[in-house]
Motif scaffolding. Structure first.
Motif, PDB file in Angstrom:
ATOM      1  N   GLU A 166       0.855  -1.190   0.000  1.00 56.09           N
ATOM      2  CA  GLU A 166       0.000   0.000   0.000  1.00 56.09           C
ATOM      3  C   GLU A 166       0.890   1.238   0.000  1.00 56.09           C
ATOM      4  N   VAL A 167       0.299   2.346  -0.462  1.00 53.36           N
ATOM      5  CA  VAL A 167       1.027   3.610  -0.404  1.00 53.36           C
ATOM      6  C   VAL A 167       0.836   4.198   0.988  1.00 53.36           C
ATOM      7  N   LEU A 168       1.888   4.837   1.491  1.00 50.06           N
ATOM      8  CA  LEU A 168       1.780   5.496   2.800  1.00 50.06           C
ATOM      9  C   LEU A 168       1.482   6.972   2.541  1.00 50.06           C
ATOM     10  N   GLY A 169       0.243   7.252   2.163  1.00 40.44           N
ATOM     11  CA  GLY A 169      -0.158   8.635   1.865  1.00 40.44           C
ATOM     12  C   GLY A 169      -0.015   8.948   0.383  1.00 40.44           C
ATOM     13  N   PRO A 170      -0.516  10.125   0.002  1.00 37.78           N
ATOM     14  CA  PRO A 170      -0.408  10.535  -1.409  1.00 37.78           C
ATOM     15  C   PRO A 170       1.048  10.811  -1.776  1.00 37.78           C
ATOM     16  N   PRO A 171       1.375  10.749  -3.064  1.00 42.76           N
ATOM     17  CA  PRO A 171       2.773  10.986  -3.439  1.00 42.76           C
ATOM     18  C   PRO A 171       3.186  12.444  -3.251  1.00 42.76           C
ATOM     19  N   GLN A 172       4.472  12.636  -2.951  1.00 44.40           N
ATOM     20  CA  GLN A 172       5.040  13.986  -2.923  1.00 44.40           C
ATOM     21  C   GLN A 172       5.346  14.381  -4.363  1.00 44.40           C
ATOM     22  N   ARG A 173       5.160  15.651  -4.691  1.00 38.30           N
ATOM     23  CA  ARG A 173       5.400  16.081  -6.075  1.00 38.30           C
ATOM     24  C   ARG A 173       6.153  17.401  -6.077  1.00 38.30           C
ATOM     25  N   PHE A 174       7.154  17.503  -6.911  1.00 35.05           N
ATOM     26  CA  PHE A 174       7.805  18.795  -7.079  1.00 35.05           C
ATOM     27  C   PHE A 174       8.398  18.926  -8.476  1.00 35.05           C
ATOM     28  N   ILE A 175       8.503  20.176  -8.909  1.00 38.10           N
ATOM     29  CA  ILE A 175       8.954  20.487 -10.274  1.00 38.10           C
ATOM     30  C   ILE A 175      10.463  20.742 -10.271  1.00 38.10           C
ATOM     31  N   ILE A 176      11.131  20.178 -11.252  1.00 38.18           N
ATOM     32  CA  ILE A 176      12.568  20.426 -11.414  1.00 38.18           C
ATOM     33  C   ILE A 176      12.792  20.940 -12.840  1.00 38.18           C
ATOM     34  N   ARG A 177      13.610  21.948 -12.977  1.00 37.61           N
ATOM     35  CA  ARG A 177      13.886  22.528 -14.299  1.00 37.61           C
ATOM     36  C   ARG A 177      14.930  21.685 -15.015  1.00 37.61           C
ATOM     37  N   ALA A 178      14.510  20.512 -15.463  1.00 36.32           N
ATOM     38  CA  ALA A 178      15.467  19.613 -16.116  1.00 36.32           C
ATOM     39  C   ALA A 178      14.747  18.727 -17.115  1.00 36.32           C
TER      40      ALA A 178
ATOM     41  N   PRO B 166      19.286  20.047 -13.590  1.00 37.70           N
ATOM     42  CA  PRO B 166      19.100  21.340 -14.264  1.00 37.70           C
ATOM     43  C   PRO B 166      20.387  21.866 -14.899  1.00 37.70           C
ATOM     44  N   HIS B 167      21.536  21.623 -14.251  1.00 39.72           N
ATOM     45  CA  HIS B 167      22.804  22.100 -14.829  1.00 39.72           C
ATOM     46  C   HIS B 167      23.066  21.420 -16.171  1.00 39.72           C
ATOM     47  N   MET B 168      22.810  20.101 -16.225  1.00 39.15           N
ATOM     48  CA  MET B 168      23.038  19.370 -17.479  1.00 39.15           C
ATOM     49  C   MET B 168      22.090  19.868 -18.567  1.00 39.15           C
ATOM     50  N   THR B 169      20.838  20.123 -18.178  1.00 43.12           N
ATOM     51  CA  THR B 169      19.826  20.555 -19.148  1.00 43.12           C
ATOM     52  C   THR B 169      20.188  21.931 -19.707  1.00 43.12           C
TER      53      THR B 169
ATOM     54  N   ALA C 174      23.186  23.297 -19.739  1.00 47.76           N
ATOM     55  CA  ALA C 174      24.408  23.182 -20.539  1.00 47.76           C
ATOM     56  C   ALA C 174      24.098  22.667 -21.942  1.00 47.76           C
ATOM     57  N   ALA C 175      23.102  21.787 -22.040  1.00 48.44           N
ATOM     58  CA  ALA C 175      22.779  21.168 -23.335  1.00 48.44           C
ATOM     59  C   ALA C 175      22.268  22.188 -24.348  1.00 48.44           C
ATOM     60  N   LYS C 176      21.965  23.418 -23.883  1.00 49.14           N
ATOM     61  CA  LYS C 176      21.497  24.462 -24.805  1.00 49.14           C
ATOM     62  C   LYS C 176      22.651  25.323 -25.291  1.00 49.14           C
ATOM     63  N   GLY C 177      23.846  25.142 -24.745  1.00 45.98           N
ATOM     64  CA  GLY C 177      24.986  25.988 -25.119  1.00 45.98           C
ATOM     65  C   GLY C 177      25.422  25.742 -26.550  1.00 45.98           C
ATOM     66  N   ALA C 178      25.843  26.822 -27.231  1.00 44.12           N
ATOM     67  CA  ALA C 178      26.262  26.706 -28.637  1.00 44.12           C
ATOM     68  C   ALA C 178      27.409  25.708 -28.780  1.00 44.12           C
ATOM     69  N   MET C 179      28.322  25.698 -27.831  1.00 40.38           N
ATOM     70  CA  MET C 179      29.444  24.747 -27.872  1.00 40.38           C
ATOM     71  C   MET C 179      29.058  23.420 -27.209  1.00 40.38           C
ATOM     72  N   SER C 180      28.408  23.527 -26.062  1.00 43.03           N
ATOM     73  CA  SER C 180      28.216  22.289 -25.283  1.00 43.03           C
ATOM     74  C   SER C 180      27.161  21.359 -25.873  1.00 43.03           C
ATOM     75  N   GLU C 181      26.305  21.839 -26.772  1.00 37.82           N
ATOM     76  CA  GLU C 181      25.299  20.919 -27.315  1.00 37.82           C
ATOM     77  C   GLU C 181      25.954  19.777 -28.088  1.00 37.82           C
ATOM     78  N   ASP C 182      27.218  19.995 -28.545  1.00 35.90           N
ATOM     79  CA  ASP C 182      27.916  18.935 -29.281  1.00 35.90           C
ATOM     80  C   ASP C 182      28.811  18.074 -28.391  1.00 35.90           C
ATOM     81  N   ILE C 183      28.947  18.458 -27.134  1.00 37.76           N
ATOM     82  CA  ILE C 183      29.691  17.602 -26.192  1.00 37.76           C
ATOM     83  C   ILE C 183      28.915  16.281 -26.075  1.00 37.76           C
ATOM     84  N   THR C 184      29.632  15.180 -25.845  1.00 36.00           N
ATOM     85  CA  THR C 184      28.928  13.898 -25.740  1.00 36.00           C
ATOM     86  C   THR C 184      28.909  13.380 -24.296  1.00 36.00           C
ATOM     87  N   LEU C 185      27.827  12.710 -23.958  1.00 39.97           N
ATOM     88  CA  LEU C 185      27.748  11.936 -22.708  1.00 39.97           C
ATOM     89  C   LEU C 185      28.432  10.603 -22.997  1.00 39.97           C
ATOM     90  N   LYS C 186      29.265  10.128 -22.097  1.00 44.36           N
ATOM     91  CA  LYS C 186      30.121   8.968 -22.407  1.00 44.36           C
ATOM     92  C   LYS C 186      29.794   7.773 -21.504  1.00 44.36           C
TER      93      LYS C 186
END
Ligand code: FES
Ligand code: FE
Length: 462
Positions: free
Chosen positions: A189-201, A402-405, A407-419
């Protein structure tokens, strides 16, 4: 796949390199790609929505998201659970505008069209007078319905009516997931309703990490070993807790992007009892250190329900962290307590996409119905302290996304790769491992997260 998927001519092979195991950062921010993901992933695969104990009574409903679509999850008069698109077929108004409640009928506030909890159309005001007899049949006017599957009390749904069954979707992961979600006749069973929060990512920053990334624990959650539950008194050299032993174990990945980290329990049993666990039976070990949410009195039920191979894994290297593809994460964690005992915390998260750079973090805390109330209360408190909105562990994680998200918009960093090149050898499956799936043994690596991306790729090119 060599066909362009984005309007600027970008191909999927420009975004993910299957040979090098790399993903372009642009993948974490592109709005056009995000729209495609909603169609090709969230409208095609099975999506986790909640737990049946959130809607125990006839007429109970909750409003949730399947990717970018709002849905009503409701229990009908015959006790069945239904999932319907939360959009009025008349002129597109949202029907349920609250988070949940109880309703024998859902009435659209715009012109009053009315629907049953199962999505069927009931009636509209002044039906005969206003529609001049040109109305379609009632059967045509219901809410758009999803296909539903209940697994261990968890509610999953898909828009892919003719697609793979839920069992197919789970595949080899079921052998392990049963030992987590289907442990008792009474269920969870769930112990109460779920907690919810918004993240800019972007949703994928959270979800690829949820595919059993263990490595970050050593640095991002370093406090766990310094002052947190894994801390120990400094040794003669002044060194405190060392988290690295927690990084050893077995990692499992399966065909459809589900993964898990199975962490060794022997050191905990040894510390608790002062005895060598290597010659103990599964029954003895499970009784000495029952899984999170299970008491000693409940262990005989486990012995009846599971095969000797499953019991061996449960008492030796049980799955403690893992994911449901695409956006669910579960934690069945053994937490050492200051008095030397071990308490369990059980949580389930969904990372709901809310745009290319926004997600909603939804956190359910669970227990077995049969768990004694005082233990449930301790599990709830411990889970909130560590794993939720105000929790200490996942505040670390949600700092990075949020930092990764961004960064992914940067003119240079959008071409960086996750490894993802820290991989197990092909034959890493230990000879004595009794479970199915792909298995790597040793220090935590990248295979599980890479497998997550591979299934993302498979769906995006399907
Ligand atoms: Fe719902 Fe008109 S939009 S009744
Ligand atoms: Fe983490």
């Amino acid at each position: 796949n060599t066909n362009p998927i984005l309007s600027d001519g970008t191909k999927i092979s420009d975004l993910i390199d299957l040979e090098k195991h790399e993903v372009k950062m642009r993948t974490l921010s592109d709005p056009e790609l995000y729209a495609l993901e909603m169609k090709k992933i969230f409208a095609k695969t099975w999506v986790f929505l909640g737990h049946e104990t959130e809607i125990p009574n006839k007429g109970d409903f909750i409003v949730r998201d399947m990717g970018s679509d709002s849905v009503i999850v409701a229990r009908s008069s015959d006790e069945q659970i239904h999932v319907s698109l939360n959009v009025c077929p008349h002129r597109g108004m949202k029907i349920a505008t609250v988070d949940g409640g109880n309703a024998a009928a859902h009435v659209c506030i715009y012109h009053g069209w009315t629907f049953r909890p199962n999505g069927d159309f009931i009636a509209a005001p002044m039906e005969k007078e206003c529609m001049h007899g040109k109305m379609r049949t009632k059967a045509e006017l219901g809410l758009h319905k999803a296909r539903v599957s209940i697994y261990g009390g968890l509610i999953f749904a898909t828009w892919n009516i003719d697609g793979p069954s839920f069992e197919d979707f789970l595949g080899d992961a079921k052998w392990y997931f049963d030992t987590l979600w289907c442990r008792t006749t009474a269920g969870m069973e769930v112990l109460g309703p779920p907690q919810r929060f918004i993240i800019r990512a972007n949703w994928k920053t959270a979800c690829e990490q949820s595919a059993s990334d263990g490595f970050h624990t050593l640095t991002l959650h370093r406090w766990l070993g310094e002052v947190g539950p894994y801390a120990k008194k400094p040794d003669a050299e002044g060194k405190g807790g060392d988290l690295s032993p927690e990084m050893y174990g077995v990692e499992v990945w399966t065909e459809h992007g589900h993964t898990m980290r199975c962490i060794e329990l022997d050191r905990k049993i040894q510390r608790l009892t002062g005895r060598d666990p290597s010659s103990m039976s599964a029954e003895e070990k499970l009784t000495l250190l029952p899984p999170p949410g299970i008491t000693r009195e409940m262990v005989p039920e486990l012995l009846k329900r599971f095969s000797p191979e499953q019991l061996h894994v449960m008492s030796w290297r049980p799955p403690q962290v893992g994911n449901f593809f695409p956006n669910g994460l579960f934690e069945f964690i053994y937490l050492p307590q200051p008095d030397g005992t071990v308490l369990g915390a059980m949580a389930l998260h969904a990372y709901i996409p809310k745009g290319p750079d926004k997600l909603e973090f939804v956190n359910w805390i669970l227990a077995e119905k049969d768990t004694p109330p005082e233990i449930k209360a301790r599990m709830l408190r411990q889970s909130i302290q560590l794993l939720g909105t105000s929790g200490m562990v996942e505040q670390d994680d949600s700092d990075t996304w949020p930092h990764m998200t961004l960064a992914a918009k940067g003119a240079m960093s959008e071409d960086i790769t996750l490894k993802y090149q820290a991989l197990y050898e092909d034959d890493a499956k230990p000879a004595d491992w009794p479970g199915p799936g792909y298995v790597g043994e040793g220090f935590t690596k990248d295979d599980t997260q890479w497998q997550w991306w591979k299934y993302w790729h498979a769906l995006m090119t399907a």
